[in-house]
Scaffold this motif. Structure first.
Motif, short mmCIF file in Angstrom:
data_model
loop_
_atom_site.label_atom_id
_atom_site.label_comp_id
_atom_site.label_asym_id
_atom_site.label_seq_id
_atom_site.Cartn_x
_atom_site.Cartn_y
_atom_site.Cartn_z
N GLY A 267 -18.52 -76.09 43.33
CA GLY A 267 -19.80 -76.12 42.64
C GLY A 267 -20.70 -74.96 42.97
N THR A 268 -20.12 -73.86 43.48
CA THR A 268 -20.93 -72.70 43.87
C THR A 268 -20.76 -71.52 42.91
OG1 THR A 268 -19.14 -71.88 45.31
CG2 THR A 268 -20.83 -73.32 46.30
N TRP A 269 -19.95 -71.70 41.86
CA TRP A 269 -19.70 -70.59 40.94
C TRP A 269 -20.97 -70.18 40.22
CZ3 TRP A 269 -20.35 -69.33 35.86
CH2 TRP A 269 -19.61 -68.25 35.36
N LYS A 270 -21.18 -68.88 40.12
CA LYS A 270 -22.30 -68.32 39.34
C LYS A 270 -21.78 -67.16 38.52
CE LYS A 270 -25.99 -69.55 42.60
NZ LYS A 270 -27.08 -69.03 43.48
N SER A 271 -22.37 -66.97 37.37
CA SER A 271 -21.99 -65.85 36.52
C SER A 271 -22.36 -64.54 37.20
CB SER A 271 -22.71 -65.95 35.17
OG SER A 271 -22.43 -64.80 34.39
N GLU A 272 -21.41 -63.62 37.26
CA GLU A 272 -21.67 -62.32 37.85
C GLU A 272 -20.75 -61.28 37.23
OE1 GLU A 272 -18.85 -62.24 41.80
OE2 GLU A 272 -20.75 -63.30 42.00
N ASP A 273 -21.01 -60.03 37.53
CA ASP A 273 -20.18 -58.92 37.06
C ASP A 273 -19.51 -58.33 38.30
OD1 ASP A 273 -19.07 -56.92 35.45
OD2 ASP A 273 -20.80 -55.59 35.68
N HIS A 274 -18.26 -58.69 38.51
CA HIS A 274 -17.57 -58.31 39.73
C HIS A 274 -16.71 -57.07 39.50
CE1 HIS A 274 -15.85 -58.98 43.74
NE2 HIS A 274 -14.71 -58.54 43.21
N TRP A 275 -16.93 -56.03 40.32
CA TRP A 275 -16.12 -54.82 40.30
C TRP A 275 -15.33 -54.79 41.60
CZ3 TRP A 275 -17.30 -50.12 37.06
CH2 TRP A 275 -18.11 -50.44 35.97
N GLY A 276 -14.02 -54.95 41.52
CA GLY A 276 -13.19 -55.00 42.72
C GLY A 276 -12.29 -53.79 42.84
N GLY A 277 -12.31 -53.18 44.02
CA GLY A 277 -11.55 -51.95 44.19
C GLY A 277 -10.59 -51.97 45.36
N MET A 278 -10.32 -50.78 45.86
CA MET A 278 -9.33 -50.62 46.91
C MET A 278 -9.81 -51.20 48.23
SD MET A 278 -8.05 -46.76 45.88
CE MET A 278 -6.99 -46.56 47.31
N ASP A 279 -11.11 -51.23 48.45
CA ASP A 279 -11.62 -51.73 49.73
C ASP A 279 -11.33 -53.21 49.92
OD1 ASP A 279 -13.39 -52.47 47.72
OD2 ASP A 279 -15.15 -52.34 49.02
N GLU A 280 -11.25 -53.98 48.83
CA GLU A 280 -10.96 -55.40 48.96
C GLU A 280 -9.51 -55.72 48.59
OE1 GLU A 280 -12.38 -57.84 45.20
OE2 GLU A 280 -14.00 -56.56 45.89
N GLY A 281 -8.72 -54.70 48.33
CA GLY A 281 -7.30 -54.90 48.06
C GLY A 281 -6.98 -55.31 46.65
N LEU A 282 -7.98 -55.30 45.74
CA LEU A 282 -7.69 -55.64 44.36
C LEU A 282 -6.90 -54.51 43.69
CD1 LEU A 282 -10.19 -57.50 42.07
CD2 LEU A 282 -8.47 -55.98 41.15
N ILE A 283 -7.15 -53.28 44.13
CA ILE A 283 -6.37 -52.11 43.70
C ILE A 283 -5.61 -51.59 44.90
CG2 ILE A 283 -6.51 -49.70 42.94
CD1 ILE A 283 -6.88 -51.54 40.67
N LYS A 284 -4.32 -51.33 44.71
CA LYS A 284 -3.48 -50.80 45.78
C LYS A 284 -2.65 -49.64 45.25
CE LYS A 284 -3.02 -55.36 47.98
NZ LYS A 284 -2.10 -56.47 48.31
N VAL A 285 -2.46 -48.64 46.09
CA VAL A 285 -1.54 -47.55 45.78
C VAL A 285 -0.29 -47.76 46.61
CG1 VAL A 285 -1.14 -45.06 45.91
CG2 VAL A 285 -3.39 -45.93 45.20
N VAL A 286 0.85 -47.92 45.93
CA VAL A 286 2.08 -48.26 46.65
C VAL A 286 3.21 -47.31 46.23
CG1 VAL A 286 1.41 -50.70 46.71
CG2 VAL A 286 2.95 -49.90 44.91
N GLY A 287 4.23 -47.26 47.09
CA GLY A 287 5.45 -46.56 46.74
C GLY A 287 5.32 -45.05 46.61
N ILE A 288 4.46 -44.44 47.41
CA ILE A 288 4.33 -42.98 47.34
C ILE A 288 5.70 -42.35 47.62
CG2 ILE A 288 3.19 -40.96 48.34
CD1 ILE A 288 0.84 -42.80 49.08
N SER A 289 6.12 -41.43 46.77
CA SER A 289 7.48 -40.89 46.82
C SER A 289 7.78 -40.19 48.13
CB SER A 289 7.69 -39.91 45.67
OG SER A 289 8.95 -39.29 45.75
N ASP A 290 9.00 -40.41 48.61
CA ASP A 290 9.48 -39.71 49.81
C ASP A 290 9.75 -38.23 49.53
OD1 ASP A 290 9.37 -42.03 51.27
OD2 ASP A 290 11.47 -42.57 50.90
N ARG A 291 9.72 -37.85 48.27
CA ARG A 291 9.97 -36.44 47.92
C ARG A 291 8.76 -35.55 48.18
NH1 ARG A 291 11.53 -37.01 41.88
NH2 ARG A 291 11.53 -34.72 41.98
#
Length: 355
Positions: A267-291
């Motif tokens: 019962g704590t949900w409120k309308s908001e505009d959430h921007w989630g990035g790399m700091d919270e792990g919503l965006i991740k960079v993975v598999g950087i090439s060994d080349r």
């Protein structure tokens, strides 16, 4: 009323209340593509599955895939609301107006819309800061290109896509001043054949690193066949073209979906505009090439780590548009409002935006 009948009625009411209390929360998801796209819709569905795993029998989820943006979306969202879903996530920019209309009709249902900007008391918005991952992508691409020509397969000319193109160009230009970024607009989120054709057309023009804002692994596969570089979109795509795979920018929606479902339960949900990035792990960079060389990898990881730590923002001024007008002054960073309405290319881009 007899004592016996009163006791029976009380027991029935108690049992009914107990059953109602144990009814699972119903959560619906609407996807623009198939869950097998191995990209955007696939990752949202992985988030849905994480919700099921986390809450167990406390939730019941459902999804509808391959939903066209427009009237079809509105019918689908309305059906989910009529079916008794307590919360509905709609996951594409073109679902914004349909979601807003249905949310107005069903004030007791909680709605969240990805990548849009319209909100109401029962409608929130959320998005992933894909431009952060794109900035890391541009750094890597600018370092490995031999032709100094990068290619970008773009879906639709909306701010989310435009700012990601700008992010790739800004970062690539920073490590390689001779960079040119070519853009092909395909006007689709998911069409493997069209995406592959766009990738091949770009490579025919001398592009040796393909970046995409579409959802299938087709561009990466095409790049792999021709010995070029490619970048995974939304999920870890390295298995589709390991020889070409430079890195993947991954959306991890699971923590966000779990958090928002829990908020409705509490019962704590409120309308908001959430921007989630790399700091919270919503965006991740993975598999950087060994080349990559050790030096190249260090530069790529350094940019990634600086963004995660909040030490650097990809849109830090001075930044001018193609006409030379200062859009972000020196020493300032773009506001969310500026990013959400970005409809211009940065200075140095030779491509033109569609009308």
């Amino acid at each position: 009323m007899s004592l016996k009948r009163s006791l029976a009625l009380a027991a029935a009411m108690s049992l009914s209340s107990s059953v109602l209390a144990e009814d699972p929360m119903k959560v619906g998801f609407v996807y623009v593509g198939p869950i097998g796209d191995h990209g955007w819709s696939y990752q949202h569905d992985q988030g849905r599955l994480a919700v099921e795993e986390h809450f167990g029998d406390k939730v019941e989820t459902t999804y509808v895939e391959n939903v066209s943006e427009g009237a079809d979306a509105e019918r689908t969202i309305r059906r989910l609301a009529q079916a008794g879903n307590d919360m509905i996530f709609t996951t594409s920019f073109g679902f914004m107006n349909p979601t807003a209309r249905v949310a107005k009709e069903f004030p007791d249902v909680t709605f969240e819309h990805a990548t849009g900007y319209k909100r109401a008391e029962n409608l929130g918005t959320y998005l992933s800061l894909t431009y952060e991952g794109r900035y890391v992508t541009g750094t890597a691409a600018g370092l490995v290109t031999e032709s100094n020509t990068l290619g970008y397969i773009a879906s639709f000319p909306i701010p989310e896509v435009i700012r990601d193109i700008n992010s790739v160009y800004l970062s690539a230009k920073k490590v390689n001043p001779d960079i040119e970024l070519k853009v092909v607009w395909v006007n689709t989120w998911f069409d493997p054949a069209k995406e592959a054709d766009a990738a091949n057309a770009l490579m025919d023009q001398g592009v040796d690193v393909i970046v995409q804002h579409t959802d299938s692994p087709a561009p990466l596969i095409a790049a792999d066949k021709r010995g070029k570089w490619g970048v995974g979109q939304a999920s870890d795509m390295r298995k589709f073209g390991d020889g070409a795979h430079l890195l993947s920018v991954v959306d991890d929606w699971a923590p966000y979906y779990i958090d928002r479902v829990q908020a409705v339960m509490d019962g704590t949900w409120k309308s908001e505009d959430h921007w989630g990035g790399m700091d919270e792990g919503l965006i991740k960079v993975v598999g950087i090439s060994d080349r990559l060389t050790d030096e190249q990898r260090a530069k790529v990881e350094g940019v990634r780590d600086a963004i995660i730590a909040g030490e650097f923002h990809p849109f830090t001024g001075p930044i001018k548009d193609q006409s030379g007008t200062v859009r972000i002054p020196e020493g300032e960073t773009a506001t969310n409002e500026q990013l959400a309405t970005m409809d211009w290319y940065v200075e140095g881009m030779t491509a033109t935006l569609p009308n």
